[in-house]
Every structure is written in C-alpha cells, then in structure tokens.
Design an enzyme around this catalytic site. Structure first.
Site, PDB file in Angstrom:
ATOM      1  N   CYS A 192       0.837  -1.202   0.000  1.00  0.00           N
ATOM      2  CA  CYS A 192       0.000   0.000   0.000  1.00  0.00           C
ATOM      3  C   CYS A 192       0.872   1.252   0.000  1.00  0.00           C
ATOM      4  O   CYS A 192       1.312   1.727   1.051  1.00  0.00           O
ATOM      5  CB  CYS A 192      -0.935  -0.003   1.215  1.00  0.00           C
ATOM      6  N   CYS A 207      -0.565   4.265   1.871  1.00  0.00           N
ATOM      7  CA  CYS A 207      -0.439   4.164   3.330  1.00  0.00           C
ATOM      8  C   CYS A 207       0.977   4.504   3.780  1.00  0.00           C
ATOM      9  O   CYS A 207       1.183   5.223   4.742  1.00  0.00           O
ATOM     10  CB  CYS A 207      -0.713   2.736   3.806  1.00  0.00           C
ATOM     11  N   ASP A 208       1.928   3.911   3.093  1.00  0.00           N
ATOM     12  CA  ASP A 208       3.273   3.820   3.653  1.00  0.00           C
ATOM     13  C   ASP A 208       4.328   4.651   2.931  1.00  0.00           C
ATOM     14  O   ASP A 208       5.484   4.695   3.357  1.00  0.00           O
ATOM     15  CB  ASP A 208       3.728   2.351   3.659  1.00  0.00           C
TER      16      ASP A 208
END
Lengths: 217, 339
Positions: free
Chosen positions: B156, B159-160
């Site tokens: 992701c 997200c990261d």
C-alpha cells in the site's frame, strides 16, 4: 475557512444524531500553535457545532500542565474523547483523511460507554488488572487504519486499565522511528508487542495476552 | 509535509434499515464487500427498495481507496482521488437506504435459504447474497517477505509512502498498479527501482510514458525477486535474471509488491464453484452455481480488475438479485411479502 464541507457536515449530523450521552473533546494545543495544532483544534470545534451532546474544551499544553498530566497527554496536538468517564481514548495528531472516521466512531462509542466487541473480548478486557497501553500508528491516507484505531479505542472503553491512542506517524516522526514504523497501521502494545495491519479482534486479543505475559515474565 | 487530505468523509457503522429503524430478521440482499462492485449493487438494490445490508469487510471502499489517483473512471475528466471516489460510491449507496456495517464475514452457509452469514460480531440472514469481496495483493512468497511485511515490505503505497522520504524503494511488478504506485512513490523516495520479470511493462501506455520520463525511476528487466534481505530493517533484495540465471543484490530500504491479486474466496470453498485460480465462477448474469447467490467485481474477474467493470458487474448482480426475489415472492406465500 472551514475544514468540514457542507455535505460532510450533513453526514456527520446524521451519524451523530442519536448520541447516547454527552461527550467532551478535550483538545491540547499551545499558544504558538504547532503545524497541525490549529487545524486539530478547529476540527474539534467544528465537530462540536454539529451535536448538542458534544462540548469542546481547549487547553494550552504548556500553561495547563496539570490538566495534561491528569489526562496523560504527553504530546500535541491531542484530543481526549471523554464520556461519562474517561475511558482512555486519545488522538495524537490531526484525525484527518481516513482518520476522521475513527474520531466519529470514538465519539459515538464513548457516548454510549458500551464497546462494540464480542462478548468474549469484553469479558477478557474487563478482567485486565494492570495498565495496558495500545498505540496505533497511522497515516491519514491509509484506508485500513481506522479499522485498527477503532478496535483499539473500543478495547479502551471495555476496560478501565486499557488506554488507546491513535498516533499520526507523519506528525510524530521521532515516535515513528522509535517504534520502527515503516508501514501502517502498526499497533504497539505496552512498548514491546507489535502488530502489523488491520487485524481482527481475536488476533489483537492474542497480542494483548502476549503483552500481559511479557509483563509477568 | 505532503499529502494531507482534509476531511472528506467517513464510514458510518450502523444505520437503521428502513424507516422504522428495526433490523430485519432476514435481509432481501446481503452484500459482502464495500468496493465499487458491492456499493454499486447496493445503489441498485436500495433503489429497488430491497432491504440491503453491506458487510464492508477489512477495506471499506475497496481497491480504489488504496489508489492515489483514478484517471480512467468516466465522469471525472481530471481524475479523482481513489479515496474520494470510494466515499462517493458509499454516500450514494447510503442515500438509497443501504445499511453498511464495518464487520467482516467469518463463515457463510449457502446450503439452505435464507442464507446465513456469520461475522465477528453477529449472524445475518439474507434471501440473496451478492459476493463482492474483491481480491487482495498477491504476495511474493519469498524468504524475508513475512518477516518484513509492514516493516519494509508493503502493498500500500498511499499508506506507507511517507516512511520512505528520501529513501530508496523497489517496486515489484510491471502492471498498472506497479507503475502508478511507483510514480506515486517518486514523490517521497529518492529512487524507485521497478523490478519486472519481463522485458517490457504491461501497464497502460500513458503510465509507461510517465514512468520512462521520470528521472527517479529506473528499471530492472527480466528479473524476479528471490529474497528480501536485512537484519532489523530491509537492506536489499536478491534478484535473479530469468534469461541469464544471474543473481544480484539491489540495495533498498523498502519493497512495494504489485504482482497481481488473488481473489478473496477462502470462505466459499466447498460452497461455491471456484476456478483453478480460486475465482468464483459466475455466468454473464453474475449468477454463481447456487441460485440466489451472485458474485461481482474482482472476486470473479481474473482478467480486467477495473473499477468501471466492477461497478458494472455489481449493477448486473443487483438486477439479477431483484429478479430472483420477485420470482421468489411469486412462488412463495404472497402474504409474507413485506410492504
């Protein structure tokens, strides 16, 4: 400029219309507001306008040290979500992006004082007899994160000894480094036990058992 | 600090079903999954005034909420943030009365009607079920991957990505997701190395053009990742050239894996017909082999995995569920039908 658009306001009003009880959003900022402090305060204030049950209190982290200590607030921006009692539900960093969801869930569950967990989970958590600290690291652009945050907050509500923080990793990079956060959500339990991803309730409970055993051993 | 979208919405946990606010004992339609397929189905069943429950699962919004920018969904000429699109699907479904719960199915029973869905917190019954659980990222299945998942290995980027500011990352894969997310990662990372097992990308031409023009992107062709290296943190990947057999080490701080998807069908093994890859077998009316159980979106689509197609199959499944129910009510006691 407002943070919440008209359509979002409408949704929020709808979502919070049946709040089961009063909720206090206790916001900590400081005189020279940090990067997201002003927005966090504003967000809490705008949310407060949308329900009669919500009151917003704003404290200066420096000038109101005692209040901060009383609520265990150690960094800003912070929001403590408090209902009939203080269940230990905290947000560090702005709950924006996907995390706004977590804030709304926290408000609603704290208002009810009744966690939405399995019977088994509630029983286990209620019997925890020593302090347990859950920190969930997130980014606002992480769609999986609210799941982990909301679950942790539910667990805090289920037990007087459990407190649970959302920690926005981008605003507290030193904590992201300290806890080796390279991906979110990352849940850290009592400093030692960690869990990656949005895990279901039974898996988080297992990790809590692990953390409690470590504390014993 | 980049990307900090302000509040654009939320996912309500519960909503009263119907005006009376009572939870029905049996739903007309239970939809598993709240991605484009599931939510489109909910828009249609809601408008058909069918009592509709959506069990959102672990990723409300589905794949779009995992996507930085969606540029190929019609109606948004400038593109739309995946998260924003997902929330629009949801608002539209809710507007027509769908009840959406943030819960996850843990077991299903399609052997008798009404069908039973067990979740973490309760049990639901539905006269029809639309399965739109989607697919999840395929893992590499190499040493080091499990150890570092969430700690240097990610699926992701939205997200990261932040954690790789001024660091080096590799992206494994050559399709749309790999390239689009690789381009996204160039906002943070100092270097993005795309490792692909073929000698050319599979991604859409426009993405390829952007990738080749991006000075931060570099390509390692004909290569597969054999191991993720590191002690506490990821330090590199060992790759093997599939043409020459040579192995080499690429130093990196993070590994983003986009090598396709696997359908989320574990719950249905033994109850529904699945193909050899695990996808639900559905006909062109989105019917599975169990009458009353339909499938839509990526969970039954090994080929396209497009939002517009998932939404389309969701609509088909909903219309077929409606047809199934009207036949059901015709053959069962008419007086039992709710007004």
């Amino acid at each position: 400029m407002t943070l919440l658009g008209d359509d979002v306001r409408q949704q929020v009003v709808e979502f919070l219309k049946d709040l089961a009880g009063p909720v206090r959003l206790v916001v900590f900022t400081q005189e020279f507001e940090c990067e997201y402090c002003a927005e966090t305060r504003q967000l809490a204030e705008e949310l407060g306008e949308l329900s009669d049950q919500i009151t917003v209190e704003v404290y200066d982290f420096q000038a109101n040290k005692e209040k901060a200590e009383e609520l265990g607030i150690d960094k800003i921006p912070a929001i403590a979500v408090i209902g009939k009692e203080d269940y230990g539900v905290r947000f560090y960093g702005i709950p924006s992006g996907y995390e706004f969801t977590s804030l709304l869930h926290a408000v609603r569950t704290v208002a009810a004082g009744e966690p939405e967990l399995s019977e088994e989970g509630k029983k286990f958590l209620a019997e925890i007899d020593r302090p347990l600290h859950i920190q969930v690291f997130v980014t606002p652009t992480c769609p999986y994160c609210p799941h982990a945050v909301t679950l942790a907050h539910q667990m805090a509500i289920a037990s007087p000894n459990v407190r649970a923080d959302m920690v926005e990793a981008m605003e507290f990079p030193h904590l992201a480094v300290k806890y080796q956060v390279m991906g979110v959500p990352r849940t850290v339990i009592n400093e030692t036990v960690h869990l990656e991803g949005a895990a279901p309730e039974p898996m988080v409970l297992d990790k809590i058992r692990e953390a409690l055993q470590e504390a014993e051993g | 600090m980049e990307i900090k979208p302000l509040i654009t919405g939320f996912e309500p946990q519960e909503k009263p079903a119907g005006e009376e606010g009572e939870k029905p004992a049996v739903y007309d339609v239970i939809i598993l999954g709240a991605g484009p397929a599931g939510l489109t189905a909910a828009i249609y069943t809601g408008r058909a005034r069918l009592k509709t429950l959506v069990i959102a699962g672990s990723l409300p919004g589905g794949e779009p909420s995992n996507t930085d920018l969606v540029e190929n969904y019609p109606g948004f000429p400038e593109g739309i943030a995946g998260m924003d699109l997902a929330q629009r699907f949801q608002s539209q479904a809710e507007r027509f009365g769908a009840e959406i719960v943030l819960d996850e199915a843990t077991a299903v029973d399609f052997s008798q009607e009404p069908f039973t869905i067990h979740t973490y917190s309760t049990v639901y019954k539905g006269r029809t079920v639309i399965i739109a659980t989607g697919a999840e990222p395929r893992r590499l299945g190499v040493p080091g991957e499990d150890k570092f998942f969430g700690r240097g290995v990610s699926a992701c980027a939205t997200c990261d990505g932040f954690f790789y500011k001024d660091k080096r990352v590799v992206v494994v894969g050559g399709g749309d997701s790999a390239i689009a997310e690789g381009l996204f990662l160039t906002k943070f990372a100092s270097e993005v190395v795309v490792i692909h097992r073929r000698d050319q990308l599979r991604a859409t031409q426009i993405l390829q053009e952007r990738a080749f023009a991006n000075p931060k992107m570099r390509f390692v062709w004909d290569s597969v990742v054999e191991e993720i290296l590191g002690d506490e943190m990821v330090t590199g990947v060992r790759v093997r050239n599939v043409k020459t057999g040579e192995t080499s080490v690429i130093e990196t701080d993070g590994v983003f894996v986009y090598i396709g998807m696997v359908p989320k069908t574990k719950l249905f093994v033994g109850q529904l017909k699945l193909d050899e890859q695990g996808y639900i077998v559905a006909d062109r009316h989105q019917r599975t082999n169990v009458p009353g159980v339909f499938a839509a979106g990526d969970v039954q689509d090994p080929n396209y995995r497009q939002i517009v197609i998932a939404a389309g199959t969701g609509a088909v499944a909903a219309m077929e569920a409606e047809r199934f129910l009207s036949e059901y009510w015709q053959t069962h006691h008419a007086e039992a039908k709710p007004s």
